[in-house]
Design a protein around this motif. Structure first.
Motif, PDB file in Angstrom:
ATOM      1  N   ILE A  36      -9.805  10.198  -0.357  1.00 55.33           N
ATOM      2  CA  ILE A  36      -8.934   9.061  -0.030  1.00 55.33           C
ATOM      3  C   ILE A  36      -8.325   9.269   1.359  1.00 55.33           C
ATOM      4  O   ILE A  36      -8.262   8.340   2.165  1.00 55.33           O
ATOM      5  CB  ILE A  36      -7.853   8.875  -1.107  1.00 55.33           C
ATOM      6  CG1 ILE A  36      -8.507   8.419  -2.424  1.00 55.33           C
ATOM      7  CG2 ILE A  36      -6.800   7.862  -0.658  1.00 55.33           C
ATOM      8  CD1 ILE A  36      -7.585   8.432  -3.615  1.00 55.33           C
ATOM      9  N   GLY A  42      -9.454   2.776   2.777  1.00 53.00           N
ATOM     10  CA  GLY A  42      -9.566   2.686   1.329  1.00 53.00           C
ATOM     11  C   GLY A  42     -10.954   3.050   0.848  1.00 53.00           C
ATOM     12  O   GLY A  42     -11.923   3.035   1.611  1.00 53.00           O
ATOM     13  N   LEU A  71      -0.694   6.012  -4.630  1.00 53.22           N
ATOM     14  CA  LEU A  71      -1.704   5.096  -4.116  1.00 53.22           C
ATOM     15  C   LEU A  71      -1.292   3.638  -4.239  1.00 53.22           C
ATOM     16  O   LEU A  71      -0.407   3.288  -5.019  1.00 53.22           O
ATOM     17  CB  LEU A  71      -3.019   5.292  -4.870  1.00 53.22           C
ATOM     18  CG  LEU A  71      -3.610   6.696  -4.872  1.00 53.22           C
ATOM     19  CD1 LEU A  71      -4.869   6.721  -5.721  1.00 53.22           C
ATOM     20  CD2 LEU A  71      -3.891   7.169  -3.459  1.00 53.22           C
ATOM     21  N   THR A  72      -1.988   2.825  -3.494  1.00 50.35           N
ATOM     22  CA  THR A  72      -1.890   1.384  -3.623  1.00 50.35           C
ATOM     23  C   THR A  72      -3.311   0.853  -3.756  1.00 50.35           C
ATOM     24  O   THR A  72      -4.269   1.521  -3.366  1.00 50.35           O
ATOM     25  CB  THR A  72      -1.157   0.752  -2.415  1.00 50.35           C
ATOM     26  OG1 THR A  72      -0.908  -0.613  -2.682  1.00 50.35           O
ATOM     27  CG2 THR A  72      -1.946   0.896  -1.129  1.00 50.35           C
ATOM     28  N   LEU A  84      -8.793   1.824  -3.047  1.00 48.48           N
ATOM     29  CA  LEU A  84      -7.647   2.704  -3.248  1.00 48.48           C
ATOM     30  C   LEU A  84      -7.312   3.368  -1.922  1.00 48.48           C
ATOM     31  O   LEU A  84      -8.209   3.807  -1.193  1.00 48.48           O
ATOM     32  CB  LEU A  84      -7.985   3.796  -4.263  1.00 48.48           C
ATOM     33  CG  LEU A  84      -8.405   3.330  -5.645  1.00 48.48           C
ATOM     34  CD1 LEU A  84      -9.000   4.502  -6.421  1.00 48.48           C
ATOM     35  CD2 LEU A  84      -7.234   2.750  -6.383  1.00 48.48           C
ATOM     36  N   ARG A  85      -6.036   3.432  -1.598  1.00 52.25           N
ATOM     37  CA  ARG A  85      -5.587   4.148  -0.414  1.00 52.25           C
ATOM     38  C   ARG A  85      -4.170   4.626  -0.658  1.00 52.25           C
ATOM     39  O   ARG A  85      -3.524   4.194  -1.607  1.00 52.25           O
ATOM     40  CB  ARG A  85      -5.686   3.295   0.842  1.00 52.25           C
ATOM     41  CG  ARG A  85      -4.837   2.066   0.847  1.00 52.25           C
ATOM     42  CD  ARG A  85      -5.044   1.270   2.142  1.00 52.25           C
ATOM     43  NE  ARG A  85      -4.317   0.037   2.096  1.00 52.25           N
ATOM     44  CZ  ARG A  85      -3.010  -0.101   2.336  1.00 52.25           C
ATOM     45  NH1 ARG A  85      -2.303   0.957   2.659  1.00 52.25           N
ATOM     46  NH2 ARG A  85      -2.427  -1.264   2.255  1.00 52.25           N
ATOM     47  N   PHE A  86      -3.701   5.530   0.187  1.00 51.76           N
ATOM     48  CA  PHE A  86      -2.338   6.020   0.036  1.00 51.76           C
ATOM     49  C   PHE A  86      -1.353   4.879   0.273  1.00 51.76           C
ATOM     50  O   PHE A  86      -1.553   4.047   1.153  1.00 51.76           O
ATOM     51  CB  PHE A  86      -2.045   7.168   1.001  1.00 51.76           C
ATOM     52  CG  PHE A  86      -2.665   8.467   0.564  1.00 51.76           C
ATOM     53  CD1 PHE A  86      -2.132   9.169  -0.507  1.00 51.76           C
ATOM     54  CD2 PHE A  86      -3.773   8.975   1.205  1.00 51.76           C
ATOM     55  CE1 PHE A  86      -2.709  10.359  -0.925  1.00 51.76           C
ATOM     56  CE2 PHE A  86      -4.350  10.161   0.792  1.00 51.76           C
ATOM     57  CZ  PHE A  86      -3.813  10.853  -0.275  1.00 51.76           C
ATOM     58  N   ARG A  92      -0.859  10.195   3.529  1.00 58.63           N
ATOM     59  CA  ARG A  92      -2.183  10.535   4.055  1.00 58.63           C
ATOM     60  C   ARG A  92      -2.057  11.645   5.098  1.00 58.63           C
ATOM     61  O   ARG A  92      -2.800  12.622   5.073  1.00 58.63           O
ATOM     62  CB  ARG A  92      -2.870   9.306   4.648  1.00 58.63           C
ATOM     63  CG  ARG A  92      -4.346   9.570   4.960  1.00 58.63           C
ATOM     64  CD  ARG A  92      -4.989   8.397   5.661  1.00 58.63           C
ATOM     65  NE  ARG A  92      -4.795   8.473   7.087  1.00 58.63           N
ATOM     66  CZ  ARG A  92      -5.423   9.328   7.895  1.00 58.63           C
ATOM     67  NH1 ARG A  92      -6.292  10.188   7.413  1.00 58.63           N
ATOM     68  NH2 ARG A  92      -5.193   9.332   9.175  1.00 58.63           N
TER      69      ARG A  92
END
Length: 120
Positions: A36, A42, A71-72, A84-86, A92
């Protein structure tokens, strides 16, 4: 200079502690966080499953744990394939710092290999 409210500092500290705890829990968590972190735009659950070798149910268990709180989810490719990403860039950046250049290069290479595979 204004200082951040103590509640905000406490929440931030808790989040970074959560990141460190999750990162050091086991190799599976480290791989998910590394992948990630290597893709700031993402990454899909399907790609995470392929790159980590995790069965979808196992990956979902990991994501519903401590990692999930960091995550968001963005509907990058539509609701069927969200990214999904921080939740915050600081997470990150911290993950990249803790993993270090050698491990980040491995995770970035895995994404590049997957990208080449996808284009063929």
């Amino acid at each position: 200079m204004l200082k951040p409210p103590s509640v905000a500092r406490d929440v931030s500290r808790e989040a970074f502690n959560e990141l460190y705890t999750v990162l050091t829990a086991n190799q599976d968590n480290q791989d998910v966080i590394g992948l990630i972190a290597a893709n700031p735009a993402g990454i899909t659950r399907a790609d995470l499953a392929r790159l980590t070798g995790q069965a979808p149910y196992r990956l979902e268990t990991i994501l519903r744990g401590g990692i999930g709180r960091l995550l968001t989810v963005d509907e990058g490719r539509g609701p069927a394939d969200p990214l999904l990403r921080f939740a915050h860039e600081e997470f990150r950046t911290t993950a990249v710092k803790h993993l270090g250049p050698r491990l980040m290069a491995i995770y970035e290479e895995g994404l590049e290999d997957r990208s080449r595979e996808f284009r063929q």
